[in-house]
Design an enzyme around this catalytic site. Structure first.
Site, mmCIF file in Angstrom:
data_model
loop_
_atom_site.group_PDB
_atom_site.id
_atom_site.type_symbol
_atom_site.label_atom_id
_atom_site.label_comp_id
_atom_site.label_asym_id
_atom_site.label_seq_id
_atom_site.Cartn_x
_atom_site.Cartn_y
_atom_site.Cartn_z
ATOM 1 N N VAL A 36 1.002 -0.926 0.242
ATOM 2 C CA VAL A 36 -0.357 0.327 0.230
ATOM 3 C C VAL A 36 0.756 1.156 -0.045
ATOM 4 C CG1 VAL A 36 -0.200 -0.264 2.510
ATOM 5 C CG2 VAL A 36 -2.046 0.876 1.125
ATOM 6 N N LYS B 219 -0.542 4.430 0.388
ATOM 7 C CA LYS B 219 -1.256 6.160 0.825
ATOM 8 C C LYS B 219 -1.975 4.565 1.725
ATOM 9 C CE LYS B 219 -3.870 10.134 0.295
ATOM 10 N NZ LYS B 219 -4.258 10.979 -0.458
ATOM 11 N N GLU C 254 -15.422 20.044 -1.182
ATOM 12 C CA GLU C 254 -14.644 18.777 -1.933
ATOM 13 C C GLU C 254 -15.784 17.968 -2.875
ATOM 14 O OE1 GLU C 254 -11.234 15.009 -3.561
ATOM 15 O OE2 GLU C 254 -11.185 16.486 -1.108
ATOM 16 N N SER D 132 -2.377 18.745 0.913
ATOM 17 C CA SER D 132 -2.490 19.811 1.786
ATOM 18 C C SER D 132 -1.856 21.076 2.639
ATOM 19 C CB SER D 132 -3.910 20.045 2.496
ATOM 20 O OG SER D 132 -4.159 18.993 3.882
ATOM 21 N N GLU E 227 1.585 12.141 -3.889
ATOM 22 C CA GLU E 227 0.012 11.510 -2.900
ATOM 23 C C GLU E 227 -1.490 12.440 -3.887
ATOM 24 O OE1 GLU E 227 -3.241 13.688 0.599
ATOM 25 O OE2 GLU E 227 -0.833 13.939 0.718
ATOM 26 N N ALA F 254 -8.410 10.406 -2.450
ATOM 27 C CA ALA F 254 -8.081 10.931 -1.348
ATOM 28 C C ALA F 254 -8.897 10.897 0.131
ATOM 29 C CB ALA F 254 -8.910 12.144 -1.934
ATOM 30 N N ARG G 166 -14.850 18.094 6.729
ATOM 31 C CA ARG G 166 -14.845 18.919 7.418
ATOM 32 C C ARG G 166 -16.773 19.129 8.036
ATOM 33 N NH1 ARG G 166 -11.577 18.740 4.627
ATOM 34 N NH2 ARG G 166 -9.722 20.344 3.856
ATOM 35 N N GLY H 35 -9.404 13.842 9.024
ATOM 36 C CA GLY H 35 -8.282 12.975 8.504
ATOM 37 C C GLY H 35 -7.594 13.500 7.895
ATOM 38 N N GLU I 224 -2.418 18.561 11.413
ATOM 39 C CA GLU I 224 -4.039 19.161 10.262
ATOM 40 C C GLU I 224 -5.087 18.782 10.697
ATOM 41 O OE1 GLU I 224 -4.428 17.025 5.858
ATOM 42 O OE2 GLU I 224 -2.332 17.224 6.287
ATOM 43 N N LYS J 48 -8.196 20.848 11.096
ATOM 44 C CA LYS J 48 -9.518 20.990 9.906
ATOM 45 C C LYS J 48 -11.155 20.868 10.939
ATOM 46 C CE LYS J 48 -7.561 18.088 6.672
ATOM 47 N NZ LYS J 48 -7.059 16.911 5.593
#
Length: 389
Positions: free
Chosen positions: A135, A137, A195, A213, A239, A302, A346, A361, A376, A380
């Site tokens: 894997v 990501k 998104e 991000s 990514e 994503a 969000r 996440g 991060e 969020k």
């Protein structure tokens, strides 16, 4: 009241009650009035099921039905759908018209799920998995349970989210359970997603994945430096590339005339800079609905990882809580198949009284820093908290 009868005006959030629907995209806002008489369902997503819901709406005398829904991160689970008997729609007013919120509840208690240090350990376990090679990501999430001293006012929270989410998808969509016959929903998913997964207009489709991000800062020079750094970050571009390549692979089965930019651009929310790629295409089969295409793409790298199947399995093993609707789909659709489905990001699950569960996440790849991912996800969730308390 039909969408055509509603004149353009300000934000249609005043008086929004628990169980009513609000959804605003960059160009259109929609809201329902009342809960009685709505067509509702709590069932797995299927084309036949969606057709039955629209048939029930027509039988109930709803002339121009619009379906709103929440699809879980795990699409094998049941989704929540609502078709309201009275719906208003209007163009989005200038975002500056969003009025400041009034008195907000105070926070009595916060409980991270899991603790930040445990989340950091989850990231370290993911880094070990990358060395094994199956894997590349994994998107790992965490939550925060919040208790308030009073119920929230939907209008105040939504106005604040609209102000902060000028180009995104702001929503309050009920989550029904069981036979969906209760007087009020079990919860409402409330949030402001940056998104878009799929928008369908006739045979044209629009997809806008975000991945990679960095938090924004108040100092203009430093903020611009972060924006420029994200645009050339090897880790973030890698990514983002996983996400775009996988989405394009799936879209080629469904679309002709795909237009895929050579590389991402950088877009900003109030809290973060994101790498963004805006993809357009034309459906080979115009009968496929926005929701059907969204489910074909979901979960994208994503919000899951790459390769998807392996990342999904690792998420189930690593995360100590149920994502439910977080990182699933939220949106709307007309009977002909046109509509918009965004990723449920969000956001918070709100019980209608004084308890919320917030979610966030972050995508991890080889080279990710656990402390950075903790910051991060905290950023969020804090962005959402500023709209509430």
């Amino acid at each position: 009241m039909t969408a055509q009868e509603q004149p353009a005006g300000g934000w249609m959030v005043d008086g929004l009650a628990h169980g009513e629907v609000f959804f605003a995209s960059p160009t259109l806002q929609q809201r329902s009035h009342g809960v009685q008489g709505a067509v509702r369902a709590h069932e797995p997503v299927s084309a036949d099921g969606i057709r039955r819901l629209f048939a029930r709406a027509r039988e109930a005398g709803i002339a121009q039905p619009v379906l709103f829904g929440l699809v879980p991160f795990d699409t094998a689970r049941k989704a929540s759908f609502t078709i309201a008997p009275q719906l208003q729609a209007a163009p989005v007013p200038p975002r500056g018209m969003a009025a400041p919120a009034g008195r907000r509840p105070a926070v009595l208690q916060r409980q991270p799920v899991p603790a930040p240090e445990v989340y950091g350990d989850m990231v370290r376990k993911a880094l070990d998995l990358y060395e094994q090679g199956d894997v590349r990501k994994i998107v790992l999430s965490r939550a925060m349970d919040v208790e308030l001293d009073a119920p929230i006012a939907y209008a105040d929270v939504l106005r604040d989210l609209l102000r902060r989410n000028a180009h995104g998808y702001t929503f309050a969509v009920p989550a029904w359970e069981g036979d969906a016959a209760a007087d009020k929903p079990a919860a409402v998913m409330l949030g402001a997603s940056p998104e878009l997964l799929v928008r369908r207009e006739g045979d044209r489709v629009f997809i806008n994945p975000l991945a990679g991000s960095i938090p924004r800062v108040a100092d203009p020079a430093e903020d611009q430096a972060r924006r420029e750094g994200l645009a050339v970050s090897e880790k973030d571009l890698r990514e983002h590339g996983y996400v775009v390549s996988d989405i394009v692979r799936i879209l080629r089965d469904h679309c002709d005339d795909l237009d895929v930019p050579e590389g991402p651009s950088v877009i900003g929310t109030d809290a973060l800079w994101h790498l963004s790629t805006f993809i357009t295409g034309r459906l080979k089969n115009p009968a496929i609905s926005a929701l059907e295409l969204a489910c074909a793409l979901h979960p994208t790298p994503a919000i899951c990882g790459f390769p998807t199947a392996q990342a999904f399995a690792h998420i189930q093993a690593l995360e100590p809580f149920d994502r439910e609707y977080f990182a699933g789909l939220v949106g709307w659709q007309r009977e002909g198949g046109d509509g918009e489905w965004a990723l449920t990001l969000r956001c918070a699950k709100y019980d209608g009284d004084r308890r919320l569960r917030l979610y966030a996440g972050a995508g991890t790849v080889a080279g990710s820093d656990p402390d950075s991912e903790i910051r991060e996800t905290a950023m969020k969730m804090e962005t959402f908290m500023r709209a509430i308390a």
